[in-house]
Every structure is written in structure tokens, then in C-alpha cells.
Design an enzyme around this catalytic site. Structure first.
Site, short mmCIF file in Angstrom:
data_model
loop_
_atom_site.label_atom_id
_atom_site.label_comp_id
_atom_site.label_asym_id
_atom_site.label_seq_id
_atom_site.Cartn_x
_atom_site.Cartn_y
_atom_site.Cartn_z
N ASP A 61 0.82 -1.21 0.00
CA ASP A 61 0.00 0.00 0.00
C ASP A 61 0.85 1.26 0.00
O ASP A 61 2.08 1.20 -0.03
CB ASP A 61 -1.04 -0.01 1.13
N LYS A 91 -4.82 2.66 -0.42
CA LYS A 91 -6.02 3.48 -0.24
C LYS A 91 -5.70 4.52 0.82
O LYS A 91 -4.88 4.32 1.69
CB LYS A 91 -7.20 2.62 0.21
N MET A 108 -3.66 8.79 12.08
CA MET A 108 -4.71 9.29 11.19
C MET A 108 -5.52 10.40 11.86
O MET A 108 -6.74 10.45 11.75
CB MET A 108 -5.66 8.14 10.80
N1 SAH Z 1 0.06 -0.01 10.28
C1 SAH Z 1 0.62 1.32 10.33
C2 SAH Z 1 -0.43 2.40 10.53
C3 SAH Z 1 -1.36 2.53 9.39
S1 SAH Z 1 -2.56 3.76 9.65
C4 SAH Z 1 1.67 1.37 11.43
O1 SAH Z 1 1.77 0.44 12.23
O2 SAH Z 1 2.41 2.35 11.49
C5 SAH Z 1 -1.88 5.11 8.78
C6 SAH Z 1 -1.42 6.19 9.72
O3 SAH Z 1 -0.23 5.83 10.36
C7 SAH Z 1 -1.12 7.50 9.06
O4 SAH Z 1 -2.28 8.26 8.83
C8 SAH Z 1 -0.21 8.16 10.06
O5 SAH Z 1 -0.96 8.69 11.12
C9 SAH Z 1 0.54 6.97 10.60
N2 SAH Z 1 1.82 6.78 9.90
C10 SAH Z 1 2.21 5.77 9.14
N3 SAH Z 1 3.46 5.91 8.70
C11 SAH Z 1 3.90 7.06 9.23
C12 SAH Z 1 5.12 7.76 9.17
N4 SAH Z 1 6.16 7.31 8.47
N5 SAH Z 1 5.23 8.92 9.85
C13 SAH Z 1 4.20 9.41 10.57
N6 SAH Z 1 3.03 8.77 10.66
C14 SAH Z 1 2.87 7.62 10.00
#
Ligand code: SAH
Length: 476
Positions: free
Chosen positions: A246, A268, A381
């Protein structure tokens, strides 16, 4: 490509060496390793070559060079200190279309000797085409260190079993899976410890397994920095037939996927849905049913706001085997690089991860719990809802002066951290580049003290050897 690399089978094939000194002897020794039939034309032989001659390992055909000596050989090497003679050997060989090498005279070579790393039957040959021999040598030293000694034994045993494996496992895919699991598993370990017999038993054991079925592996890619991918995750993406990834998966990580794997984007975003979750679930199951090794690669950790659980439920329902490889979730990675410890003896005894983006029918969040003091709150998010979130936290008791941070593109070279308080969180979050995390709590105050190192380091270009060496190690 100036030179065309080939591996020549010189076993019992005649090779002419003109010259009988130390330089000639060096080449002769190399040729003997390949079991070539070495013919020497030289006035006299040095001690080393004399010994080889007396042991009948080389043939001393003549005292001087003549054109007909070239006729029935595959290669010609001139290693004399007589420039005119070298030139003559070169011209004669050229006129008879024989491959010729005048040692240390690249202009009179139709082939050159590469640097060799010998883990027979595995061989690596390196050449800079004569333009940077020192660089080629350094590279060789690096590779020598990376390629373990048991590589040769591993290839040799595999060679002996190839035929049997081919009869037992009918398709190329089954065989590839078998060999990959063998080279990455106990078999390799045992050979490393020189337990050859146990390794052979392990091979037999592995050969009895079924390599036909599809399989799905849910892999956490971490928040961006490819160095944060786990070794197990790397192994999975290097063995995959298909990788469904993704938008949060970084380019650097995709670079590490097996070259022949099919890459399918199923990204998405919170707004403007491109691919539905149902569609992704269906793809996963379909690929697996075709017998493929599928990797579902997700940003961060698959089970942290990643809907990994939902995908696995679908697979479980259809009895498709799967595994999960955890990843570093954004809250862990981004705060670490921003110098914000999630817990701290003085400021936070707990840390809570929460999403700001809820399923439409989800029951309301326990704001009271979230607004508690002595706690770090990490909101995924949440930037679009930052205003609402800040208001509620304050309404349920968190002070307006509580420090907050918005970390964008955590662990990537573009990572930025903006700090403020709950009072101005909405303004900071509004323009923050995505993906972004909100961190609320006193620990944020440590950012100024602890971040300079982490973020400054990120700003510099990361050295590439980290990724490259990972790739090489896997091959080994
Ligand atoms: N499974 C992922 C989260 C997915 S939800 C995890 O464990 O990190 C998606 C959200 O994660 C984004 O909207 C943001 O809030 C956060 N996110 C993911 N990657 C990020 C990054 N490199 N830096 C800051 N926030 C991040």
C-alpha cells in the site's frame, strides 16, 4: 559492456603459455586449478615451473615460440619480459582467432583475467575492465568477507541432489521454494558448523515437504526507513511471487523485493478510496489459490491500525495458510527518530495508541481515559480531526499547555517534527505533510534535547551499504 564475461571449461583443454618466469608461473597455477592442459614455450623454467614439469603437471613443448604452437590450443598467454616476443605472440594468436592475453599489457589482450572469489562450485569474477583495478580489488575483499566459506559445500551438495529434487518436485516454482527454504534455513546453518551429514539429513527431510500450496505472509514494512525492516520481513519479500503493497510502503523497501516478483499496488487513503478492502482480500485469496507465495506488505506493523486482522480472517475462513511478520509501527519509529521517548519515569507511565479515523458505526471513544495525565497519547490518522481531538482532550481534563508534536513522514529522510501545545495543535496539524502522527504528552518536551542527533542524521543521505550488504548476505 566492453568485455563479455564467460566461465570457460578448460578441463583437459590445451592452453599455451609463453614464458617461464614468475609471472608465467602465477598464470600456470591458476590454469592448473581449472585442470587445463598447460603447454609451455620458454627458454628456461624457474624453480616452481621446473617442479611442475618434473611432476608432469605441465608440458614443456619448446624452447622458443612458433606460430604452429598456437594452432591447437584454446587460449594463449604471453608472460615474457620481451616486448617484441609478446607482440609477436599477440599477432599470431589474433590471426588465428585465438583468445590471447599478454600479461600486464591490456592493449594486447583479447581477454583479461578477472579477480576471482572461489567458493567452488560457486565463483564470483570481478573486473573493472582495466579501468580501476584497485576498486575491483576492494570490492573483491568486501565480497570475500561477505560470502561465507560454507557456500561452496552448500552448492556442491545441492549439485549432487539436483537430479533427485527435479524428479520429486515437478515444477520450477516448487523447486525454487524448496531450494530457498533450504539455503535460508537449518541446512545452511548445519553446513556452516561443518555438520555435513546432519545437513544431508535435513535436505532429505525438507524434500518430503509439500511445496505446491499457496501461502500468504503479512509483513510489516516499518514506517519508511528500509533499515527498520526486520530480517524475517526481508526474507519474505525476497521469496515472494506476488507482493501486494500500500501507499505507506517506501520506495526503498520496494527496492528490496525479489526482482521477478509481481508488484501490485492496493493503496487506499482516508479520502478518495482507490481499492476497497474487499478487493484486496479477494486478491490475496485468489493469488494464494493459484499456488503463489503472496506477501501482503503493509506500512508499519500489520496489526496496528493496518486491518491485518481482517485480511487474515478472510484467509482463515478459506483455509489458506498464512503467517505474520511484525513491523515497527509508526508510533515507535517516528517518536524514536524524533527523540520523544514514549514512556519516561518522570513524565509518562503509559502510552496509548489511538486512531483519529473511526469506523462510522464505532462506539464513541473513551475520552476520559485518553485525557489522563502522566500518559503519552499517540494518534494515528488524526491530523484532519486535530481540532476536534484537542477540544475533547481539554474538555476531559488535559491542560491546554500540554506539549504536543506532529511528526510527519517519520523515519524517512524528509521527517519533520513540529511542536506546540494542545492549544495550537489544530494549526500545526492542518499543514503538516502526511503521513503524520500526533503525540500528546509531557515527553514531547524532550524532543529539543534528544532529537537533534536523530533528525540531523536523517537529513544527511544515508549510506547505501546497509541495504546492499543485506542483499548480498541473503544470497550467501
Ligand atoms: N500499520 C501502520 C499504521 C497505518 S494507519 C503502522 O503500524 O504504522 C496510517 C497512519 O499511520 C497514518 O495516517 C499516520 O498517522 C501513521 N503513519 C504511518 N506511517 C507514518 C510515518 N512514516 N510517519 C508518521 N506517521 C505515520
Amino acid at each position: 559492456m566492453h568485455y563479455f564475461p564467460v566461465f570457460a571449461d578448460l578441463n583437459n583443454r590445451p592452453v599455451l603459455v609463453v614464458g617461464g618466469g614468475a609471472v608465467a608461473a602465477r598464470k600456470v597455477n591458476l590454469l592448473l586449478k581449472a585442470n587445463a592442459q598447460v603447454r609451455i614455450a620458454a627458454q628456461k623454467l624457474n624453480a616452481e615451473l621446473t617442479a611442475l614439469f618434473e611432476q608432469e603437471r605441465i608440458i614443456w613443448i619448446a624452447k622458443s615460440f612458433s606460430a604452429e604452437q598456437v594452432r591447437n590450443v584454446f587460449l594463449v598467454i604471453a608472460a615474457t619480459d620481451d616486448e617484441q616476443l609478446n607482440e609477436r605472440v599477440f599477432r599470431v594468436a589474433e590471426s588465428q582467432q585465438k583468445l590471447v592475453n599478454v600479461v600486464d599489457d591490456q592493449t594486447r589482450c583479447s581477454f583479461i583475467f578477472p579477480s576471482i572469489i572461489d567458493r567452488s562450485p560457486i565463483q564470483v569474477a570481478i573486473s573493472s575492465g582495466g579501468s580501476a583495478p584497485v576498486l575491483a580489488r576492494l570490492l573483491r575483499e568486501k565480497l570475500e568477507a561477505l560470502l561465507p566459506q560454507h557456500l561452496g559445500a552448500m552448492a556442491e551438495i545441492s549439485g549432487k541432489w539436483r537430479h533427485k529434487v527435479k524428479t520429486k518436485l515437478k515444477t520450477v516454482t516448487e523447486r525454487r521454494r524448496f531450494w530457498e527454504s533450504l539455503f535460508n534455513g537449518r541446512f545452511s546453518q548445519l553446513l556452516k558448523n561443518r555438520q555435513t551429514e546432519a545437513a544431508k539429513k535435513e535436505l532429505e527431510l525438507q524434500l518430503d515437504k509439500d511445496y505446491r500450496g499457496g501461502f500468504v505472509s503479512l509483513v510489516g514494512a516499518g514506517p519508511g526507513d528500509a533499515g527498520l525492516l526486520t530480517l524475517k520481513g526481508l526474507q519474505e519479500i525476497q521469496q515472494a511471487d506476488v507482493v501486494l503493497y500500500d501507499a505507506l510502503v517506501s520506495e526503498d523497501i520496494l527496492e528490496l523485493v525479489r526482482r521477478d516478483a509481481e508488484l501490485v499496488f492496493v493503496g487506499k487513503r482516508a479520502q478518495g478510496k482507490q481499492v476497497t478492502q474487499e478487493h484486496t482480500n479477494r486478491l490475496l485469496a485468489d493469488y494464494a489459490k493459484q499456488g503463489k507465495r503472496v506477501v501482503r506488505l503493509k506500512g508499519g506493523d500489520p496489526f496496528v491500525f493496518g486491518r491485518g486482522g481482517e485480511e487474515l480472517e478472510v484467509l482463515a475462513q478459506q483455509h489458506i495458510p498464512f503467517s505474520v511478520v511484525p513491523g515497527i509501527t509508526a508510533a515507535i519509529g517516528a517518536t524514536a527518530y524524533a527523540g520523544i521517548p514514549l514512556t519516561h519515569r518522570d513524565y509518562a507511565q503509559s502510552a496509548v495508541f489511538v486512531t483519529g479515523h473511526r469506523k462510522a458505526d464505532a462506539s464513541d471513544i473513551e475520552w476520559q481515559t485518553l485525557a489522563r495525565g502522566n500518559q503519552t497519547l499517540v494518534i494515528y490518522m488524526g491530523t484532519l480531526k486535530a481540532k476536534d481531538i484537542a477540544e475533547r482532550l481539554r474538555r476531559f481534563g488535559r491542560a491546554g499547555s500540554t506539549p504536543v508534536a506532529v511528526i510527519s513522514q517519520g523515519t524517512q529522510e524528509t521527517q519533520t517534527t513540529q511542536t506546540g501545545t494542545l492549544e495550537n495543535l489544530a494549526e500545526i496539524a492542518e499543514h503538516a505533510p502526511t503521513p503524520a502522527l500526533i503525540v500528546v504528552g509531557e515527553v514531547v518536551a524532550l524532543h529539543k534535547k534528544l532529537a537533534w542527533f536523530g533528525e540531523q542524521k536523517l537529513a544527511q543521505k544515508r549510506p547505501h551499504f546497509t541495504l546492499e550488504s543485506l542483499r548480498i548476505e541473503r544470497v550467501a
